[in-house]
Write a protein that holds these residues in place. Sequence first.
Motif, PDB file in Angstrom:
ATOM      1  N   PRO A  88      10.698  14.816   3.159  1.00  0.00           N
ATOM      2  CA  PRO A  88      10.440  13.452   3.639  1.00  0.00           C
ATOM      3  C   PRO A  88       9.726  12.572   2.614  1.00  0.00           C
ATOM      4  CG  PRO A  88       9.493  15.088   5.142  1.00  0.00           C
ATOM      5  CD  PRO A  88      10.125  15.842   4.029  1.00  0.00           C
ATOM      6  N   TYR A  89       8.912  13.185   1.751  1.00  0.00           N
ATOM      7  CA  TYR A  89       8.140  12.350   0.817  1.00  0.00           C
ATOM      8  C   TYR A  89       9.039  11.496  -0.088  1.00  0.00           C
ATOM      9  CZ  TYR A  89       4.868  10.546  -2.525  1.00  0.00           C
ATOM     10  OH  TYR A  89       4.152   9.676  -3.312  1.00  0.00           O
ATOM     11  N   ARG A  90      10.237  11.996  -0.355  1.00  0.00           N
ATOM     12  CA  ARG A  90      11.153  11.221  -1.208  1.00  0.00           C
ATOM     13  C   ARG A  90      11.419   9.838  -0.607  1.00  0.00           C
ATOM     14  NH1 ARG A  90      16.107  14.949  -2.244  1.00  0.00           N
ATOM     15  NH2 ARG A  90      14.779  16.520  -3.168  1.00  0.00           N
ATOM     16  N   GLN A 141       4.728   3.942  -3.713  1.00  0.00           N
ATOM     17  CA  GLN A 141       5.477   3.285  -4.785  1.00  0.00           C
ATOM     18  C   GLN A 141       4.705   2.068  -5.307  1.00  0.00           C
ATOM     19  OE1 GLN A 141       9.371   1.701  -3.745  1.00  0.00           O
ATOM     20  NE2 GLN A 141       9.892   1.413  -5.898  1.00  0.00           N
ATOM     21  N   SER A 142       4.212   1.222  -4.375  1.00  0.00           N
ATOM     22  CA  SER A 142       3.482   0.010  -4.783  1.00  0.00           C
ATOM     23  C   SER A 142       2.195   0.353  -5.512  1.00  0.00           C
ATOM     24  CB  SER A 142       3.162  -0.867  -3.566  1.00  0.00           C
ATOM     25  OG  SER A 142       4.346  -1.288  -2.977  1.00  0.00           O
ATOM     26  N   LYS A 143       1.600   1.493  -5.125  1.00  0.00           N
ATOM     27  CA  LYS A 143       0.347   1.891  -5.778  1.00  0.00           C
ATOM     28  C   LYS A 143       0.591   2.510  -7.157  1.00  0.00           C
ATOM     29  CE  LYS A 143      -1.517   3.728  -1.795  1.00  0.00           C
ATOM     30  NZ  LYS A 143      -2.324   4.620  -1.035  1.00  0.00           N
ATOM     31  N   GLY A 144       1.866   2.642  -7.521  1.00  0.00           N
ATOM     32  CA  GLY A 144       2.194   3.143  -8.860  1.00  0.00           C
ATOM     33  C   GLY A 144       2.227   4.657  -8.972  1.00  0.00           C
ATOM     34  N   LEU A 145       2.267   5.360  -7.841  1.00  0.00           N
ATOM     35  CA  LEU A 145       2.383   6.829  -7.920  1.00  0.00           C
ATOM     36  C   LEU A 145       3.777   7.203  -8.442  1.00  0.00           C
ATOM     37  CD1 LEU A 145      -0.144   6.570  -5.961  1.00  0.00           C
ATOM     38  CD2 LEU A 145       0.617   8.736  -5.027  1.00  0.00           C
ATOM     39  N   ALA A 146       3.834   8.285  -9.172  1.00  0.00           N
ATOM     40  CA  ALA A 146       5.109   8.702  -9.777  1.00  0.00           C
ATOM     41  C   ALA A 146       6.156   8.961  -8.702  1.00  0.00           C
ATOM     42  CB  ALA A 146       4.888   9.967 -10.583  1.00  0.00           C
ATOM     43  N   PRO A 147       7.383   8.518  -8.921  1.00  0.00           N
ATOM     44  CA  PRO A 147       8.434   8.801  -7.937  1.00  0.00           C
ATOM     45  C   PRO A 147       8.743  10.292  -7.875  1.00  0.00           C
ATOM     46  CG  PRO A 147       9.333   7.606  -9.831  1.00  0.00           C
ATOM     47  CD  PRO A 147       7.869   7.755 -10.059  1.00  0.00           C
ATOM     48  N   GLN A 179       0.811  -1.225   0.000  1.00  0.00           N
ATOM     49  CA  GLN A 179       0.000   0.000   0.000  1.00  0.00           C
ATOM     50  C   GLN A 179       0.841   1.271   0.000  1.00  0.00           C
ATOM     51  OE1 GLN A 179      -3.284   0.197  -0.474  1.00  0.00           O
ATOM     52  NE2 GLN A 179      -3.174  -2.036  -0.762  1.00  0.00           N
ATOM     53  N   THR A 180       2.139   1.131  -0.154  1.00  0.00           N
ATOM     54  CA  THR A 180       2.952   2.353  -0.206  1.00  0.00           C
ATOM     55  C   THR A 180       2.674   3.073  -1.520  1.00  0.00           C
ATOM     56  OG1 THR A 180       4.773   1.237  -1.294  1.00  0.00           O
ATOM     57  CG2 THR A 180       4.824   1.274   1.125  1.00  0.00           C
ATOM     58  N   TYR A 194       8.918   3.982   1.762  1.00  0.00           N
ATOM     59  CA  TYR A 194       8.948   3.358   3.095  1.00  0.00           C
ATOM     60  C   TYR A 194       7.836   3.812   4.032  1.00  0.00           C
ATOM     61  CZ  TYR A 194      13.529   1.706   1.654  1.00  0.00           C
ATOM     62  OH  TYR A 194      14.554   1.096   0.983  1.00  0.00           O
ATOM     63  N   ASP A 195       6.977   4.715   3.567  1.00  0.00           N
ATOM     64  CA  ASP A 195       5.870   5.202   4.389  1.00  0.00           C
ATOM     65  C   ASP A 195       6.389   5.632   5.777  1.00  0.00           C
ATOM     66  OD1 ASP A 195       2.869   5.515   4.310  1.00  0.00           O
ATOM     67  OD2 ASP A 195       3.053   4.259   6.083  1.00  0.00           O
ATOM     68  N   ILE A 196       5.814   5.138   6.862  1.00  0.00           N
ATOM     69  CA  ILE A 196       6.226   5.643   8.179  1.00  0.00           C
ATOM     70  C   ILE A 196       7.526   5.008   8.690  1.00  0.00           C
ATOM     71  CG2 ILE A 196       3.933   6.431   8.914  1.00  0.00           C
ATOM     72  CD1 ILE A 196       3.719   3.816  10.547  1.00  0.00           C
ATOM     73  N   ALA A 197       8.148   4.157   7.874  1.00  0.00           N
ATOM     74  CA  ALA A 197       9.500   3.696   8.240  1.00  0.00           C
ATOM     75  C   ALA A 197      10.553   4.639   7.650  1.00  0.00           C
ATOM     76  CB  ALA A 197       9.731   2.267   7.745  1.00  0.00           C
ATOM     77  N   ALA A 198      10.108   5.752   7.065  1.00  0.00           N
ATOM     78  CA  ALA A 198      11.036   6.652   6.360  1.00  0.00           C
ATOM     79  C   ALA A 198      11.871   7.520   7.307  1.00  0.00           C
ATOM     80  CB  ALA A 198      10.235   7.576   5.433  1.00  0.00           C
TER      81      ALA A 198
END
Length: 250
Positions: free
Chosen positions: A180-182, A27-33, A24-25, A187-191
């Motif tokens: 932080p979004y980068r 990245q996994s959802k396919g949002l642009a980096p 559900q991150t 990593y979501d909240i492990a970032a």
Amino acid sequence: MALSRKQYRYFLKDSVRLTIDFNQTDQSKGLAPPPVEKPFSADSRSIDLISPDHWKEILTIDLLSAIKNRQSHRQFTSESLTLEEVSFLLWTTQGIRERASEFTAFRTVPSAGCRHALETYLCVLNVTGLEQGIYRYLPLEHQLLVVSQQKNVSARITAAALNQSFVGKSAVTFLWTTIPYRMEWRYDIAAHKVIALDAGHACQNLYLSCAAIKAGTCAVAAYDQDLMDDLLGVDGEDEFTIYLAPVGKI
Ligand SMILES: Cc1cc2nc3c(=O)[nH]c(=O)nc-3n(C[C@H](O)[C@H](O)[C@H](O)COP(=O)(O)O)c2cc1C
């Protein structure tokens, strides 16, 4: 509501990983980096830095003695730093060593998942050829972007550093912000813990690199968050200061 010590200790652990659904991150959802470097407008003013192939005055020093003699310096001479020296310090702390793809760039320091969620700003007080003010390093271009040129910047950074007067007496202060979004994109909240770890890598390289130009630095993590963010012109939410280190000749 204030967090408890237990909650702050939890932040240092990697237990958080077990609570994240990595399917559900963003990245996994396919949002642009997010871009590897904070974008800037085409009409911004920037200054070319000196690339590693053209450094002349940087000493080759023995790694063992650089490590052995590393210490924090809070007293600097009035000698200025050159643009070559500043170019060297920027490159060793955040420079690009290999552009692997549009969204991945390997740097001179490690970073969790190669996400590199830091930006480097300079508060320039005494660098040959640069007006006093705030600049941002563009690692992809190896250039300095002019953020704001201002005369009272020494007083402002001293106040923002909680009146630690050596900061305002440096030749230049390196300031690391995070976007932080980068890191959260993957990593979501492990970032957040790994962003803080990454800042340490940059600062340690600064300490060791200073030895090659007969300069010194001192890590600083005590500062007024709002004043420092204001000085850099960052919004304090999607980008904010996390660490700084004044540099001067010793
Ligand atoms: C994360 C961190 C934060 C620090 N913050 C400050 C600071 O705000 N002000 C300061 O004068 N020194 C600061 N220091 C420098 C330490 O006081 C210094 O590293 C320590 O006293 C050990 O001395 P040495 O670096 O010469 O070995 C900081 C160091 C680190 C690693």
